[in-house]
Scaffold this motif. Structure first.
Motif, PDB file in Angstrom:
ATOM      1  N   ASN A   1      66.784 -50.206  12.982  1.00 26.14           N
ATOM      2  CA  ASN A   1      65.527 -50.705  12.450  1.00 26.14           C
ATOM      3  C   ASN A   1      64.830 -51.533  13.526  1.00 26.14           C
ATOM      4  N   ILE A   2      63.577 -51.207  13.802  1.00 20.55           N
ATOM      5  CA  ILE A   2      62.800 -51.909  14.816  1.00 20.55           C
ATOM      6  C   ILE A   2      61.575 -52.531  14.167  1.00 20.55           C
TER       7      ILE A   2
ATOM      8  N   ILE B   1      55.859 -43.068  18.261  1.00 21.20           N
ATOM      9  CA  ILE B   1      56.885 -42.737  19.263  1.00 21.20           C
ATOM     10  C   ILE B   1      58.276 -43.026  18.711  1.00 21.20           C
ATOM     11  N   LEU B   2      58.427 -44.183  18.079  1.00 23.22           N
ATOM     12  CA  LEU B   2      59.746 -44.573  17.571  1.00 23.22           C
ATOM     13  C   LEU B   2      60.181 -43.730  16.372  1.00 23.22           C
TER      14      LEU B   2
ATOM     15  N   GLU C   1      63.877 -46.359  12.381  1.00 26.03           N
ATOM     16  CA  GLU C   1      63.149 -46.915  11.244  1.00 26.03           C
ATOM     17  C   GLU C   1      62.248 -48.010  11.803  1.00 26.03           C
ATOM     18  N   VAL C   2      61.006 -48.070  11.355  1.00 28.43           N
ATOM     19  CA  VAL C   2      60.027 -48.993  11.938  1.00 28.43           C
ATOM     20  C   VAL C   2      59.344 -49.810  10.850  1.00 28.43           C
ATOM     21  N   ARG C   3      59.230 -51.104  11.099  1.00 30.72           N
ATOM     22  CA  ARG C   3      58.421 -51.997  10.271  1.00 30.72           C
ATOM     23  C   ARG C   3      57.403 -52.659  11.190  1.00 30.72           C
ATOM     24  N   GLU C   4      56.297 -53.122  10.622  1.00 26.79           N
ATOM     25  CA  GLU C   4      55.205 -53.644  11.443  1.00 26.79           C
ATOM     26  C   GLU C   4      54.701 -54.991  10.948  1.00 26.79           C
TER      27      GLU C   4
ATOM     28  N   GLU D   1      63.585 -62.398   6.586  1.00 27.75           N
ATOM     29  CA  GLU D   1      63.891 -61.790   5.293  1.00 27.75           C
ATOM     30  C   GLU D   1      64.826 -60.595   5.425  1.00 27.75           C
ATOM     31  N   GLN D   2      64.588 -59.785   6.439  1.00 30.90           N
ATOM     32  CA  GLN D   2      65.402 -58.591   6.659  1.00 30.90           C
ATOM     33  C   GLN D   2      65.532 -58.395   8.169  1.00 30.90           C
ATOM     34  N   PRO D   3      66.536 -59.028   8.788  1.00 33.82           N
ATOM     35  CA  PRO D   3      66.660 -58.966  10.251  1.00 33.82           C
ATOM     36  C   PRO D   3      66.752 -57.527  10.777  1.00 33.82           C
ATOM     37  N   PRO D   4      65.890 -57.197  11.739  1.00 33.40           N
ATOM     38  CA  PRO D   4      65.929 -55.857  12.337  1.00 33.40           C
ATOM     39  C   PRO D   4      66.986 -55.795  13.449  1.00 33.40           C
ATOM     40  N   ASP D   5      67.180 -54.607  13.977  1.00 28.88           N
ATOM     41  CA  ASP D   5      68.097 -54.429  15.101  1.00 28.88           C
ATOM     42  C   ASP D   5      67.430 -54.788  16.425  1.00 28.88           C
ATOM     43  N   LEU D   6      66.093 -54.724  16.456  1.00 27.61           N
ATOM     44  CA  LEU D   6      65.315 -54.990  17.671  1.00 27.61           C
ATOM     45  C   LEU D   6      63.911 -55.405  17.259  1.00 27.61           C
ATOM     46  N   ILE D   7      63.318 -56.332  18.032  1.00 24.41           N
ATOM     47  CA  ILE D   7      61.933 -56.724  17.779  1.00 24.41           C
ATOM     48  C   ILE D   7      61.126 -56.494  19.051  1.00 24.41           C
TER      49      ILE D   7
END
Length: 115
Positions: A4-5, A21-22, A28-31, A44-50
């Protein structure tokens, strides 16, 4: 599990390009559209990368990074500075503790290599 990024950038077009691209590379992408939203989402929901744009309104990427690293919930999340700043800022970014530096405009291959 799909990595998740979280993308933090105030320009819709920049987020859209990164997202496309991702997603094509099966991430999985959040913005987030600004720094405060990025912090809230990361906590709230820690991603794997920011991926953080350094020049955002409300809360710039430098401050977002400082707050992420100061919070036990988010301090271990790798962060990539995605910026149109000049190349000499690469050293400053890496010295600050970012995991990587990606300058705009970028090539898809460079983005995916960093991720």
């Amino acid at each position: 599990m799909v990595p998740n990024i979280l993308i933090a950038d105030d320009y819709d077009d920049n987020r859209e390009l990164l997202r496309l691209i991702l997603l094509t590379a099966d991430y999985e992408v959040r913005e987030a559209g600004d720094g405060r939203e990025c912090l809230r989402m990361a906590r709230e929901q820690p991603p794997d990368l920011i991926m953080i744009d350094l020049a955002m309104p409300v809360l710039d990427g430098w401050r977002v990074f400082q707050e992420l690293k100061a919070d036990a919930r988010t301090s271990r999340i790798p962060c990539v500075a995605v910026t149109a700043y000049a190349e000499p800022d690469r050293e400053r970014v890496l010295k600050a503790g970012f995991s990587a530096y990606l300058s705009k405009p970028f090539r898809s291959e460079d983005l995916l290599d960093i991720v």
